[in-house]
Design a protein around this motif. Structure first.
Motif, short mmCIF file in Angstrom:
data_model
loop_
_atom_site.label_atom_id
_atom_site.label_comp_id
_atom_site.label_asym_id
_atom_site.label_seq_id
_atom_site.Cartn_x
_atom_site.Cartn_y
_atom_site.Cartn_z
N TYR B 3 2.78 -20.32 -60.13
CA TYR B 3 3.08 -21.27 -61.21
C TYR B 3 4.47 -21.87 -61.08
O TYR B 3 4.71 -22.97 -61.57
N MET B 4 5.34 -21.12 -60.43
CA MET B 4 6.71 -21.62 -60.29
C MET B 4 6.75 -22.89 -59.46
O MET B 4 7.68 -23.70 -59.58
N LEU B 5 5.77 -23.08 -58.60
CA LEU B 5 5.75 -24.27 -57.74
C LEU B 5 5.14 -25.48 -58.43
O LEU B 5 5.24 -26.59 -57.90
N LEU B 6 4.51 -25.28 -59.56
CA LEU B 6 3.87 -26.40 -60.27
C LEU B 6 4.91 -27.19 -61.04
O LEU B 6 5.82 -26.62 -61.64
N ASP B 7 4.74 -28.52 -61.04
CA ASP B 7 5.65 -29.32 -61.87
C ASP B 7 5.20 -29.26 -63.33
O ASP B 7 4.15 -28.68 -63.66
N ASP B 8 5.99 -29.87 -64.19
CA ASP B 8 5.72 -29.76 -65.62
C ASP B 8 4.34 -30.31 -66.00
O ASP B 8 3.62 -29.71 -66.81
N ALA B 9 3.98 -31.46 -65.41
CA ALA B 9 2.69 -32.08 -65.74
C ALA B 9 1.53 -31.17 -65.34
O ALA B 9 0.55 -31.03 -66.09
N ALA B 10 1.66 -30.54 -64.17
CA ALA B 10 0.59 -29.63 -63.72
C ALA B 10 0.49 -28.42 -64.65
O ALA B 10 -0.61 -27.94 -64.94
N LEU B 11 1.63 -27.96 -65.10
CA LEU B 11 1.61 -26.82 -66.04
C LEU B 11 0.91 -27.20 -67.35
O LEU B 11 0.11 -26.44 -67.88
N VAL B 12 1.23 -28.40 -67.85
CA VAL B 12 0.60 -28.83 -69.11
C VAL B 12 -0.91 -29.01 -68.92
O VAL B 12 -1.70 -28.70 -69.83
N ALA B 13 -1.29 -29.49 -67.74
CA ALA B 13 -2.73 -29.62 -67.47
C ALA B 13 -3.40 -28.24 -67.52
O ALA B 13 -4.52 -28.10 -68.03
N GLN B 14 -2.68 -27.22 -67.02
CA GLN B 14 -3.23 -25.86 -67.10
C GLN B 14 -3.22 -25.33 -68.54
O GLN B 14 -4.14 -24.64 -68.97
#
Lengths: 252, 214
Positions: B3-14
Motif C-alpha cells: 500500500y505504501m507504493l500506491l498514490d493517494d487516488a489509488a488508495l481512495v479507490a481501494q
C-alpha cells in the motif's frame, strides 16, 4: 457582491451562516457554479500545505479505526453457513439421496406389479398344467381301444366354424367340440342330432361362449356303433323335436 | 499489495471498496498535515484531533464519490478539514456546544465543501509539484494587505464582514484583496511548476546537444 466573490469567500470559509446557506442552494442548482468553485477550491486548499504538520496521538488513530471497523461490520451481511463446493461424487451422492424416495416408490410399484404378474403367471401356469393334464388324459383316452375322433364339416352358412366329435365305440357318451361358432341370442340355441338309419334323434342343446367355443358331452343312451351321422342345427330356445334343415351348421 | 507504493487516488479507490488497510495508509500519510491545519485554525490540539477524525471519517464514507481520474485527494482532505475546523471555531466563539460530528451521521447529505472536486488540469500540475516550502514561499511574497486577508479568513475563521470591521475597510476592498491574493498565489505556484518544466526541458536539450556533438 458578485457570484465570483461569493464563491471565493465560501471556499475561504469567510461567509456567515446565512450567506453560506444561500450560496449552497445556488451551487446545488447550478453545475457551472460548482465547476467554478472547484477552480477556486483547488487554489485555496493549497493554503493547508503551508502549515507545519502536527503528530497525531495514537488514540486518534485507534478511535478512527474502531469507527471504521464498526462501520464495516455493520455493512457486512449476516453470515449464513455457506454450502461448501461439492465434488462430482458428492453431488451424485446428494442427488441419489434426494432421488432415493422416488426410486423407492418406483421399486415398490414395480415389485407390486411384478408380484401380481407372478401370481397371474402362476395361475396361468396352473391352468396350462391342468390343460396339459387334461390333454394327456384325453390322449390317453384316445389311445384306448375303440376311441374315435370325427371331424364334422361345416355348411356354407358357417364356413369358418369347425367341430369334432370324440367318442368310443360301444359307449353311449360322446364329446362334441366346436370353435368359431357365434354365440346365439337367448331365444335360440344350437341343437345336436344323432342320425341313425336316416332318422334324427335330439342329442342335446348348447350355446357357445363369447369366443365361439363350446364343449359338450352328449349322452346318446345307445352305444355308439360308428355308423351314425351327426348334425347341428339352430333351433328355438329349449330345443325342437325335429331339426330345421334350413339352419344346419354341421353335418357329417 | 504494498500500500505504501500506491498514490493517494489509488488508495481512495481501494477505500471505496472498504479496504481498511488502504484507509489506514492514507491516514498515516496525511494525518500529520491535516492535524497541523486543524490546530492552526483552532489553536487547540484536542479539538484539532476531533476535526481530523471527522475529516477522515468523511473520506471513508464519501470515497465512492471521488473521481480518481480528476480529483486530488490532498486538496479534498484539506478542504474537509478546513471546513470542519472553521465550523468548530465559530461554534466555540458563539458559545455553542461544540459537536464535531454533527453531520457525520448523514454522509449522504454532506455540504458542498465536503464533496470532492474535479480539479482542473493546471491545478493538478500545481498540486503534483506541491510542497510546504513552496507554499510558504509563495505566501511570503504576497503583499501584506493581501496576505493579511488570507490569514484572517482562512486561518483565523473570520467572515469577510468581520475582517472588514477589524481592518476598518469596506467589504469590497476585502473581497478584492482576497481575489488578488488567490490569483497571485496561483500564478506563483504555477510559475514554480513552469520553472521546473523549463529547467527540465533545458537540461534535456543540453544532453541531446552533447550526444549530437559526439
Amino acid at each position: 457582491m458578485s457570484i465570483e466573490d461569493q464563491l471565493m469567500l465560501y471556499a475561504l470559509g469567510a461567509l456567515d451562516d446565512n450567506e453560506k446557506h444561500a450560496i449552497e442552494q445556488a451551487l446545488a442548482r447550478d453545475p457551472a457554479l460548482r465547476a467554478q468553485l472547484a477552480q477556486i477550491r483547488g487554489v485555496v486548499a493549497v493554503l493547508g500545505e503551508s502549515v507545519p504538520p502536527v503528530a497525531p496521538s495514537a488514540q486518534l488513530k485507534r478511535n478512527l479505526m474502531a469507527r471504521v471497523d464498526a462501520d464495516r461490520a455493520s455493512r457486512r451481511p449476516t453470515l449464513t453457513p455457506s454450502r461448501p463446493s461439492l465434488t462430482i461424487w458428492q453431488q451424485l451422492a446428494l442427488a441419489w439421496r434426494r432421488a432415493a424416495p422416488v426410486f423407492a416408490l418406483g421399486a415398490m410399484a414395480i415389485a407390486l406389479v411384478s408380484g401380481l404378474w407372478a401370481v397371474s403367471l402362476t395361475q396361468q401356469l396352473r391352468q396350462v398344467q391342468l390343460e396339459a393334464q387334461r390333454l394327456q388324459s384325453e390322449v390317453a383316452a384316445l389311445s384306448e381301444p375303440g376311441v374315435f375322433v370325427k371331424a364334422l364339416p361345416a355348411t356354407n352358412a358357417q364356413a369358418t366354424a369347425s367341430a369334432s366329435l370324440v367318442g368310443q365305440l360301444g359307449s353311449p357318451k360322446v364329446l362334441l367340440r366346436v370353435a368359431n361358432l357365434p354365440a346365439l341370442d337367448p331365444a335360440r340355441t344350437y341343437e345336436a342330432w344323432i342320425i341313425r338309419d336316416g332318422k334324427p334323434v335330439a342329442a342335446g342343446v348348447f350355446n357357445t361362449d363369447a369366443g365361439g367355443m363350446a364343449q359338450v358331452i352328449l349322452d346318446n343312451t345307445i352305444p355308439w356303433t360308428g355308423k351314425e351321422q351327426f348334425g347341428v342345427t339352430i333351433e328355438n330356445a329349449g330345443g325342437s323335436p325335429m331339426p330345421n334343415l334350413q339352419t344346419l351348421v354341421f353335418l357329417g | 499489495m504494498n500500500y505504501m507504493l500506491l498514490d493517494d487516488a489509488a488508495l481512495v479507490a481501494q477505500i471505496a471498496r472498504e479496504d481498511r488497510t488502504a484507509f489506514e495508509t492514507l491516514y498515516d500519510r496525511h494525518a500529520g498535515q491535516t492535524l497541523g491545519l486543524a490546530v492552526r485554525v483552532l489553536g487547540e490540539r484536542n479539538l484539532g484531533e476531533d476535526v481530523v477524525q471527522e475529516a477522515f471519517w468523511r473520506v471513508w464514507k464519501l470515497s465512492k464519490q471521488f473521481d480518481v481520474s480528476k480529483g486530488n485527494v490532498k486538496a479534498w482532505l484539506f478542504g474537509i478539514t478546513h471546513h470542519l475546523a472553521i465550523d468548530t471555531l465559530r461554534r466555540r466563539k458563539d458559545n455553542r456546544m461544540v459537536e464535531i460530528d454533527a453531520e457525520s451521521d448523514d454522509p449522504d447529505a454532506p455540504t458542498m465543501l465536503d464533496l470532492p472536486d474535479e480539479m482542473p488540469e493546471p491545478l493538478q500540475q500545481i498540486w503534483e509539484k506541491m510542497s510546504s516550502e513552496k507554499v510558504r514561499s509563495a505566501l511570503a511574497t504576497l503583499p501584506e494587505p493581501q496576505r493579511q486577508v488570507i490569514e484572517m479568513t482562512y486561518f483565523q475563521g473570520l467572515t469577510h464582514k468581520e475582517v472588514a470591521i477589524n481592518l476598518k475597510q469596506p467589504a469590497g476592498t476585502i473581497h478584492t484583496r482576497a481575489r488578488l491574493a488567490l490569483g497571485k498565489l496561483r500564478e506563483l505556484l504555477a510559475g514554480s511548476v513552469l520553472v521546473v518544466v523549463t529547467v527540465a526541458a533545458a537540461l534535456i536539450q543540453i544532453v541531446f546537444s552533447l550526444i549530437n556533438q559526439k
